[in-house]
Design a protein around this motif. Sequence first.
Motif, PDB file in Angstrom:
ATOM      1  N   GLN A  79       0.843  -1.188   0.000  1.00 32.26           N
ATOM      2  CA  GLN A  79       0.000   0.000   0.000  1.00 32.26           C
ATOM      3  C   GLN A  79       0.886   1.247   0.000  1.00 32.26           C
ATOM      4  OE1 GLN A  79      -3.374  -0.282   2.707  1.00 32.26           O
ATOM      5  NE2 GLN A  79      -3.798  -2.377   2.063  1.00 32.26           N
ATOM      6  N   CYS A  80       1.446   1.615   1.166  1.00 36.09           N
ATOM      7  CA  CYS A  80       2.267   2.834   1.177  1.00 36.09           C
ATOM      8  C   CYS A  80       3.630   2.611   0.549  1.00 36.09           C
ATOM      9  CB  CYS A  80       2.409   3.400   2.587  1.00 36.09           C
ATOM     10  SG  CYS A  80       3.664   2.610   3.612  1.00 36.09           S
ATOM     11  N   ILE A  88       7.782  -6.161   9.285  1.00 39.11           N
ATOM     12  CA  ILE A  88       6.501  -5.601   9.714  1.00 39.11           C
ATOM     13  C   ILE A  88       5.922  -4.733   8.605  1.00 39.11           C
ATOM     14  CG2 ILE A  88       5.347  -4.110  11.400  1.00 39.11           C
ATOM     15  CD1 ILE A  88       7.487  -4.837  13.421  1.00 39.11           C
ATOM     16  N   ARG A 112       2.454  -2.210   8.223  1.00 37.08           N
ATOM     17  CA  ARG A 112       1.351  -1.641   8.991  1.00 37.08           C
ATOM     18  C   ARG A 112       0.103  -1.453   8.122  1.00 37.08           C
ATOM     19  NH1 ARG A 112      -0.295  -1.725  14.241  1.00 37.08           N
ATOM     20  NH2 ARG A 112      -0.240   0.316  15.277  1.00 37.08           N
ATOM     21  N   CYS A 113       0.252  -1.574   6.786  1.00 34.79           N
ATOM     22  CA  CYS A 113      -0.876  -1.232   5.904  1.00 34.79           C
ATOM     23  C   CYS A 113      -1.738  -2.424   5.502  1.00 34.79           C
ATOM     24  CB  CYS A 113      -0.374  -0.599   4.616  1.00 34.79           C
ATOM     25  SG  CYS A 113       0.435   0.989   4.774  1.00 34.79           S
ATOM     26  N   THR A 114      -1.126  -3.529   5.128  1.00 33.20           N
ATOM     27  CA  THR A 114      -1.841  -4.552   4.347  1.00 33.20           C
ATOM     28  C   THR A 114      -2.499  -5.636   5.180  1.00 33.20           C
ATOM     29  OG1 THR A 114       0.075  -5.999   4.170  1.00 33.20           O
ATOM     30  CG2 THR A 114      -0.175  -4.316   2.460  1.00 33.20           C
ATOM     31  N   GLY A 115      -2.165  -5.726   6.470  1.00 33.69           N
ATOM     32  CA  GLY A 115      -2.650  -6.856   7.261  1.00 33.69           C
ATOM     33  C   GLY A 115      -2.060  -8.178   6.793  1.00 33.69           C
ATOM     34  N   TYR A 116      -1.040  -8.100   5.923  1.00 36.03           N
ATOM     35  CA  TYR A 116      -0.261  -9.245   5.410  1.00 36.03           C
ATOM     36  C   TYR A 116      -1.026 -10.155   4.445  1.00 36.03           C
ATOM     37  CZ  TYR A 116       2.682  -7.784   9.330  1.00 36.03           C
ATOM     38  OH  TYR A 116       3.432  -7.038  10.211  1.00 36.03           O
TER      39      TYR A 116
END
Lengths: 166, 787
Positions: free
Chosen positions: A98-99, A134, A136-140
Amino acid sequence: MATVSLTVNGKAVTANVDPRTLLVQLLRENLRLTGTHVGCDTSQCGACVVHLDGKAVKSCTTLALSVDGATVTTIEGLAVNGVLHPMQEAFREHHGLQCGYCTPGMIMAAVDMVSRRGHSLDEATIRDDLDGNICRCTGYHNIVKAIAAGAEAMGKAATPTRKAAE
Amino acid sequence: MSATGIGAAVRRKEDHRFITGQGRYTDDINRPGQTYAYFLRSPHAHATLNRIDAKAAATMPGVLGIYTGEDLAADKIGGLICGWMIHNKDGSPMRAGSHPALAQGKVRYVGDHVAVVVAETLAQARDAAEAISVDYGVLPAVVDTASAASSKTQVHAESADNTVFNWHLGDKAATEKAFKAAKHVTKLDLVNNRLVPNPMEPRAAVGDYDQGEGAFTLYTTSQNPHVARLVLSAFIGIAPENKLRVVAPDVGGGFGSKIFIYAEETVCVWAAKKVGRPVKWTSDRTEAFLSDAHGRDHVTHAELATDADGKMIGMRVKTTANLGAYLSTFSSSVPTYLYAPLLSGQYDIPAIYCEVDAVYTNTAPVDAYRGAGRPEATFVVERLVEIAARELGKDPAKFRMQNYIKKFPHQTPVIMMYDTGNYAASMKKALEIIDYKGLAKRKRDSARNGKLRGIGFSSYIEACGIAPSAAVGSLGAGVGLWESAEVRVNPVGTVEVLTGSHSHGQGHETTFAQLVSDRLGIPIENVSIIHGDTDKVQMGMGTYGSRSGAVGMSAIAKAVDKVIAKGKKVAAYVLEADEADIDFKDGNFHVKGTDKTLDFGSCALQAYIAHKFNGQDLEPGLKEGAFYDPTNFTFPAGVHICEVEIDPETGITRIERWAAVDDFGIVINPMIVEGQVHGGIAQGVGQALLEGARYNQDGQLVTASFMDYCMPRADDLPSFDVGMTVTPCPSNPLGIKGCGEAGAIASPPAVINAITDALGHEEVTMPATPQVVWRAAQKSIKRMAAE
């Protein structure tokens, strides 16, 4: 100041650095390879992962002087002659970013994961092996899908893995 | 639907630069002659600043300048502001203390800014900062949210009892009456744990000053560069807006924490003029923990009244919200107007009354974090409703459906007018996805393996598309929350869209281009989205509150409509027809009833060549702008169901299944929207299971790195089953409701409801770490054995 020489993305480079310089600082500040990111300073997040002599390392906790003579590949060196690496393609195809900040480290870690664990990676294996990175955006969710697809595509592209070589 | 039009899962245009390491984040920017700033921060939570001695430090190698709060004051640089006025119950304004960018006289939290050192290298700046001698008069610290108002220590002289405001919303008398008439009252005490947003890119700033022009440029990690410019100019006084450019290039996640105007960015741009060279500052992760605005941190007592049929008839809520040591930019709005108006949830509750006390403490400022007030409200509502269902012996899904609002529009007793929705449709779909019917068997299977299985529901609603300017103005906002767009058509028919929205992971460069390409009938490659630079985009309000689709794209749609209208005039001249006879479809202007057409690119060329028409009757060129102000908030809503399995021997909770069914109205790019849901759920699961910012009693942050603060990792999470229902939003031209925060709002109560279901209704606090869950499991097992 001290001199360090290494091969970065296929090019020989020499730099004169303060002995406390980290590998990531050498890459970002001296060589202006800003694709490698710093996310935590404590080896937790993996945004800074590069390949050192073919193995993934966290460049934010590697002293530049300690890798004199080594070969380093960064995210900028992964595509060959403008052709994206299968893992890069997989991240785009499966919306694995995402980012984009963790992405270079994720892709470099994923390529290393395939080298160590082969081309057929199930979800549990990928999630377990990704514990050093890690996002923080995609929830993996989509990163896991991207790595599975990228690993398979690397197999079809006959990219040799360390596991196979062993 | 075309392969790239509205509704298509178009792969992202922006990805190429990110997957090849060519992204351009603030720390990637280096200006000629650049210097480095390092902030000396307070090691004490609360202390008077008696003396700062920087004489020795100033002579150290590479040091160019050392500045303190006195230097800022001497240059008449104002303090940081809070842009939302809240009034007390008695109508008086909130009591806010001043917030200097560099401390003046006192420090109020660990990490507060004492001085800045600017040097040739970062290492030299840091070395010099260590040589600064500060005489602190250490004071006792106020840390605890619940007891801050009764502390003998005062954080700000302006705020007696450390209280910023005592605020309320709703009809107290009607609510009391409802509780008197109630057959059953469900009561709940809860803590909404303090979180650190932690976007992976730490904040950064590069300040630059052009002596020839007398103009500043600030490159910074901002979700809203125009708001930053407005505040830095009009309130802080760096320079007039025409002499201050703010650029927010690629930004590596925000989640709210990059909305705010902070001390470091302010000082960097100011210091660039002081030292006469560009000044860069990049936060390290511990600085981010110490000084980024934190989120949540509520202590709440809540009650729900139901009648003999199990119909909800009243709710009352009393919350204490910790705002930290200073009021951050939008902090006061979060536990008030972004919180209490959501307490009706998806339910028809005729009477609601909410009181909120906001307190100062000696901790980092607290402000909006993904969801901002709405996750806190949803946690209150969905925990209360779940417990009420248990106490009444009702199935939690059926109890919710019984009480859902079914007719729209619906006026709640707490401001909001819900425009549309179909809550039961989302619940039914979620129940199917999770296989609710098979739950009993799955519980038995888990029990056979010595495990405890539980299911948890969350029927959330949020108000986003923030927001109608007049409405937020009446509630205390200092600005209007419209959005702007400009559509510039080049003579070859390619298009640049300038938007006041800012993308920091949301994929605007793709979604916005889909909309424009669809409307203009041109290839998506021909559309570029430009954002994040106040020199390019005239004005904008930025990205937060899931507003970029509903508000930002509506502005773009409006500007595109104007382009088409102008194009019709141009086409009428070129095709020698009456303007009223020109249609525009699939990228072509054509004369009704004839085969005369002009494609969009040719129309653009003719608009610039301007040979075919008289410049007095029709202006040359093809460029249109629009400002769009929404008519209402939007109300995304949905149902998330979480299923967990707990090992009572270790307290480890595994999330086995997750069903998310959301109604976001019309969806432009489902791939991107699902990605937003995934990420939001992960942050909510982080709050529920892993994350918690902890200060000790001295005000030291003991969770100030990723080694101490548990971020969700891939092996903490499952894959998610995401479904959607659609009721188009009637209050904007695109029917969009917004999707950015839903996952983070929905998920914490779903997880905690699942855990407490598995534990035989034994309560747990967030984060429900293995230790917390293990203790509760042991209590539950003992209790059940005794029963």
